[in-house]
Design a protein around this motif. Structure first.
Motif, short mmCIF file in Angstrom:
data_model
loop_
_atom_site.label_atom_id
_atom_site.label_comp_id
_atom_site.label_asym_id
_atom_site.label_seq_id
_atom_site.Cartn_x
_atom_site.Cartn_y
_atom_site.Cartn_z
N ASP A 1 0.51 -0.90 0.10
CA ASP A 1 -0.04 0.01 0.09
C ASP A 1 0.57 1.39 -0.06
OD1 ASP A 1 -2.49 -1.22 0.18
OD2 ASP A 1 -1.74 -1.59 2.42
N LEU A 2 2.12 0.97 0.38
CA LEU A 2 3.23 2.79 -0.04
C LEU A 2 4.16 1.98 -0.64
CD1 LEU A 2 3.94 2.03 4.16
CD2 LEU A 2 2.22 3.61 3.38
N MET A 3 4.60 3.79 -0.80
CA MET A 3 5.51 3.78 -2.21
C MET A 3 6.92 4.46 -1.13
SD MET A 3 6.25 5.42 -5.73
CE MET A 3 5.71 7.05 -4.93
N LYS A 4 7.87 3.57 -1.17
CA LYS A 4 8.96 4.66 0.14
C LYS A 4 9.55 6.20 -1.55
CE LYS A 4 12.73 3.63 3.21
NZ LYS A 4 13.89 3.13 4.04
N VAL A 5 10.02 6.81 -0.75
CA VAL A 5 10.91 8.27 -1.76
C VAL A 5 11.70 8.11 -0.90
CG1 VAL A 5 10.61 10.10 -2.82
CG2 VAL A 5 8.47 8.43 -2.73
N GLY A 6 13.27 7.70 -1.33
CA GLY A 6 14.26 8.27 -0.22
C GLY A 6 14.52 6.99 0.45
N GLY A 7 15.92 7.33 1.63
CA GLY A 7 16.61 5.73 2.69
C GLY A 7 15.75 6.03 4.09
N GLY A 8 16.57 5.50 4.53
CA GLY A 8 16.11 6.16 5.88
C GLY A 8 15.03 4.70 6.15
N SER A 9 15.01 4.14 7.90
CA SER A 9 14.46 3.51 8.25
C SER A 9 13.76 4.07 9.71
CB SER A 9 15.07 2.37 8.92
OG SER A 9 16.05 1.98 7.54
N ALA A 10 12.00 3.19 9.23
CA ALA A 10 11.37 3.99 10.71
C ALA A 10 11.84 2.97 12.26
CB ALA A 10 9.81 2.85 10.38
N ALA A 11 11.96 3.91 12.84
CA ALA A 11 12.11 3.46 14.63
C ALA A 11 10.91 3.21 14.71
CB ALA A 11 13.10 4.47 14.91
N GLY A 12 10.90 2.18 15.72
CA GLY A 12 9.55 1.58 16.43
C GLY A 12 9.28 2.31 17.04
N GLU B 1 17.72 10.51 7.84
CA GLU B 1 17.54 8.71 8.09
C GLU B 1 15.81 8.36 8.25
OE1 GLU B 1 19.75 9.26 11.92
OE2 GLU B 1 21.67 9.19 10.67
N ILE B 2 15.27 9.60 8.38
CA ILE B 2 13.12 9.57 7.96
C ILE B 2 13.44 8.55 7.08
CG2 ILE B 2 10.92 10.81 8.72
CD1 ILE B 2 12.69 12.28 10.19
N PRO B 3 12.49 7.78 7.05
CA PRO B 3 12.21 7.67 5.83
C PRO B 3 10.40 8.41 5.10
CG PRO B 3 10.76 6.31 7.34
CD PRO B 3 12.02 7.26 8.00
N THR B 4 10.71 8.19 3.68
CA THR B 4 9.09 9.40 3.84
C THR B 4 8.20 8.41 2.40
OG1 THR B 4 10.11 9.90 1.45
CG2 THR B 4 10.17 11.78 3.88
N TYR B 5 7.21 8.08 2.76
CA TYR B 5 5.94 6.84 1.64
C TYR B 5 5.41 7.86 1.56
CZ TYR B 5 8.32 4.32 5.48
OH TYR B 5 9.26 2.73 5.88
N VAL B 6 4.49 7.25 0.02
CA VAL B 6 3.03 7.66 -0.38
C VAL B 6 2.35 6.71 -0.68
CG1 VAL B 6 2.42 8.26 -2.47
CG2 VAL B 6 4.80 9.29 -2.19
N ILE B 7 1.38 7.09 0.30
CA ILE B 7 0.36 6.11 0.80
C ILE B 7 -0.71 5.39 -0.58
CG2 ILE B 7 -2.10 5.25 1.53
CD1 ILE B 7 -1.39 7.90 3.83
N GLN B 8 -0.54 4.33 -1.42
CA GLN B 8 -1.38 4.00 -2.60
C GLN B 8 -2.62 3.53 -2.36
OE1 GLN B 8 2.71 2.52 -4.83
NE2 GLN B 8 1.76 4.65 -5.75
N ALA B 9 -2.79 2.77 -1.20
CA ALA B 9 -4.26 2.45 -0.92
C ALA B 9 -5.17 3.35 -1.74
CB ALA B 9 -4.25 2.18 0.52
N ALA B 10 -5.95 2.28 -1.67
CA ALA B 10 -7.29 2.87 -2.84
C ALA B 10 -7.78 4.16 -1.68
CB ALA B 10 -8.11 1.91 -3.32
#
Length: 331
Positions: free
Chosen positions: A122-133, A300-309
């Motif tokens: 449901d997501l498209m990642k743009v750039g680097g970084g990893s999510a911290a829990g 270091e912070i990931p960015t995501y585009v939501i692609q869920a309908a």
């Protein structure tokens, strides 16, 4: 699900923006939205009429529980939409629809609640970084307006934010952006982030670029600007969309720094998800990381585009799930 709450199905969920209203049914615990329909807000005089029209086309028993997100502040019983002419009382709407339970929240508050249950596809990642829990998560999205929200950790769960961050003052990051904002400031009482980062804002930004280039703007609507920019067939539209993505990067980075959003920044709304890979190639991520001494922090912070309908409907369903869980928790 306790037997006492089985009667709350089917549940009606909605996602009401400045242009369209989307509705669906949740027919069982943990179920996905079904019977989804999108209705133009302009065709109805308020949410009650739109919902009754939707329900008339369904065959399930009439819902008694309902939740919807709406593109507007929700503070008290009376709601007057910022980007549409609907005005209504939540109390009267509940009575008109004969509901046992009605929850109305800001649309991006509902969308924020959907984030933890979105799938990787449901997501498209743009750039680097990893999510911290266990860290804050930021959310923004441009459509008829600019919605901003997020999730703040609380125990083993998250608390969604309900604010109007789209109306913060827009900042320039270079001399050209300062000229664009100055042109807009001469025509509008406040150059907010939403003034540029929205459908109407995309047109305003195009007009500003045309003025600075000494050209007369064409009578384009937001879809025209986006289509011509992606096709590369109108140079002004190309630079307009690039500016749009850069400004979005600035606002997203400011949100990430404000929240400490090490859990990631998510982008929804009606505009960016339609850009596809063009958004990944845009100036967005470079601008997102362009914060001087805090560039590494942001990288270091990931960015995501939501692609869920229909993520807003998923979020509205979670509003009711949380309410049901609260009602079964012992005091």
């Amino acid at each position: 699900m306790p037997p006492a709450l089985i009667h709350t199905f089917p549940r009606l969920v909605g996602d009401i923006g400045g242009t369209n209203a989307r509705f669906a049914l949740i027919t069982a615990p943990g179920g996905q939205p079904e019977a989804i329909r999108t209705l133009p807000c302009a065709d109805f005089d308020g949410p009650a009429a739109a919902m009754e029209h939707y329900l008339a086309g369904t065959t399930t028993p009439r819902p008694r529980w309902c939740a919807f997100g709406i593109a507007n502040p929700v503070d008290g019983d009376t709601i007057r939409m910022t980007n549409h002419d609907w005005a209504f009382s939540v109390r009267e709407l509940r009575a008109t629809l004969r509901l046992d339970h009605l929850e109305v929240v800001n649309d991006f508050t509902a969308l924020a609640l959907a984030l933890p249950v979105l799938r990787p596809e449901d997501l498209m990642k743009v750039g680097g970084g990893s999510a911290a829990g266990g860290r804050a998560i930021g959310l923004l999205g441009a459509g008829t307006g600019l919605g901003i929200s997020g999730l703040v950790p609380c125990g083993g769960d998250y608390v969604p934010l309900e604010g109007e961050g789209g109306h913060v003052t827009l900042a320039a990051s270079n001399p050209q952006e300062a000229e664009l904002i100055a042109w807009l400031a001469a025509r509008y009482p406040h150059v907010s982030a939403e003034r540029v980062l929205s459908g109407p804002g995309l047109v305003a930004l195009y007009q500003a670029h045309a003025a600075l280039a000494g050209r007369l703007p064409e009578p384009y609507d937001p879809a025209d600007v986006t289509r011509l920019a992606l096709a590369g067939s109108d140079a002004l539209c190309v630079v307009t969309l690039a500016s749009f993505c850069a400004f979005l990067g600035t606002v997203a980075a400011d949100l990430a720094l404000t929240l400490g959003a090490r859990g990631g920044i998510y982008i929804g709304g009606g505009i960016v998800p339609r850009l596809g890979e063009a958004f990944a190639r845009s100036p967005f991520r470079q601008r997102f990381e362009d914060k001087g001494r805090f560039s590494r922090y942001l990288s270091e912070i990931p960015t995501y585009v939501i692609q869920a309908a229909y993520p807003g409907l998923i979020g509205s369903a979670r509003v009711l799930e949380r309410r049901a869980a609260d009602s079964t928790t012992p005091p």
